[in-house]
Design an enzyme around this catalytic site. Structure first.
Site, PDB file in Angstrom:
ATOM      1  N   SER A 139       0.851  -1.193   0.000  1.00  0.00           N
ATOM      2  CA  SER A 139       0.000   0.000   0.000  1.00  0.00           C
ATOM      3  C   SER A 139       0.880   1.234   0.000  1.00  0.00           C
ATOM      4  CB  SER A 139      -0.859  -0.002   1.276  1.00  0.00           C
ATOM      5  OG  SER A 139      -1.633   1.169   1.366  1.00  0.00           O
ATOM      6  N   TYR A 152      -2.241  -0.273  10.829  1.00  0.00           N
ATOM      7  CA  TYR A 152      -2.387  -0.714   9.430  1.00  0.00           C
ATOM      8  C   TYR A 152      -1.100  -0.434   8.656  1.00  0.00           C
ATOM      9  CZ  TYR A 152      -4.124  -1.044   4.624  1.00  0.00           C
ATOM     10  OH  TYR A 152      -4.291  -1.381   3.296  1.00  0.00           O
TER      11      TYR A 152
END
Ligand code: NDP
Length: 244
Positions: A139, A152
């Site tokens: 990501s 995260y």
């Protein structure tokens, strides 16, 4: 061999990026084995393609044996495993002070340990083949942290280390590694956020500004569809409008 006839295992294939990637690769003639917990969704994808081309199995990536069994299905049915795409993930973001410790643990279990279980399942096979390709959805959050994304982003930073370690260790066995690192993508990922305000903000942003899952699928296909000596180690892609 480029995409056609490659044997490709995808986790998190029941929606979003995983589903879009399965559909792009199947159209290009790959042999697929799809895993996720929602078996009905996997079945619906598989039935769009000729019988026997797209197999699926209910899989929970937090269970090492479940991931091993998915990879075994590919090896038993198709004789080898050319690519593993570790894509399953979740993003219940919140500030650390909210103390959503169970959600931190869930992210570590799925986003980190799930990826490690995938690597553990394919590595002996790929070493024996002297060939293979491990892809993981990382990501932009593997590069940048914001308030609310500490855990995260931590899981996605961890993937950077794990995947580059794998790359360095497996050069001699011709195993390629790729991280796919998107910014906002319009998928179901927001649905794992339990803080209602944060969830509404992310849902709106992903729906209005996010890439389509197919845009990310095309990046995966690009990485696979290279001559064997070319390793695309990371593709970082954002919506043009996304600043950070
Ligand atoms: P989705 O929520 O649409 O897809 C997530 C997938 O992961 C689903 O197929 C889900 O299947 C699967 N999954 C979740 N938990 C498990 C589990 N325990 N075992 C097996 N499969 C599981 O979101 P995306 O397509 O967006 O997410 C895919 C990846 O992309 C994730 O790793 C995410 O972190 C990453 N990503 C997404 C971005 C975005 O903006 N959307 C941006 C950057 C990265 P099921 O529930 O059926 O098990």
């Amino acid at each position: 061999m480029t995409i056609k006839d490659k044997v490709i295992v995808i986790t998190g294939a029941s929606s979003g990026i995983g589903q879009a990637t399965a559909e792009v690769l199947a159209k290009d003639g790959a042999k697929l084995v799809l895993g996720a917990r929602r078996e009905d969704r996997l079945k619906a994808i598989a039935t769009k393609f000729p019988a026997g081309q797209v197999l699926y199995q209910k899989t929970d990536v937090t269970d090492r044996q479940s991931v091993a069994s998915l990879v075994e299905l590919a090896k038993n049915q198709f004789g080898r495993v050319d690519v593993l795409y570790n894509n399953a993930g979740l993003m219940p973001i919140s500030e650390l002070s909210e103390l959503k410790v169970d959600e931190w643990e869930r992210m570590i279990d799925v986003n980190i340990k799930g990826v490690l279980y995938g690597i553990a399942a394919v590595l002996p096979i790929m070493i024996a083949q002297n060939q293979g390709h491990v892809i993981t959805t990382d990501s932009v959050a593997g590069h940048i942290v914001h308030p609310g994304t500490a855990v995260y982003a931590g899981t996605k930073y961890a993937i950077q280390a794990i995947m580059d370690g794998l790359r360095q260790e497996q050069v001699a066995h011709h195993i390629r590694t790729t991280m796919i690192s998107p910014g906002a993508v319009n998928t179901e990922l927001f649905s794992t956020i339990t803080n209602p305000q944060t969830r509404a903000r992310i849902e709106k942003d992903e729906k209005e500004n996010g890439l389509a899952a197919a845009d990310v699928a095309n990046a995966v296909a690009y990485a696979i569809d290279q001559p064997d000596n070319v390793a695309i180690n990371e593709v970082l892609l954002r919506p043009r409008s996304q600043k950070l």
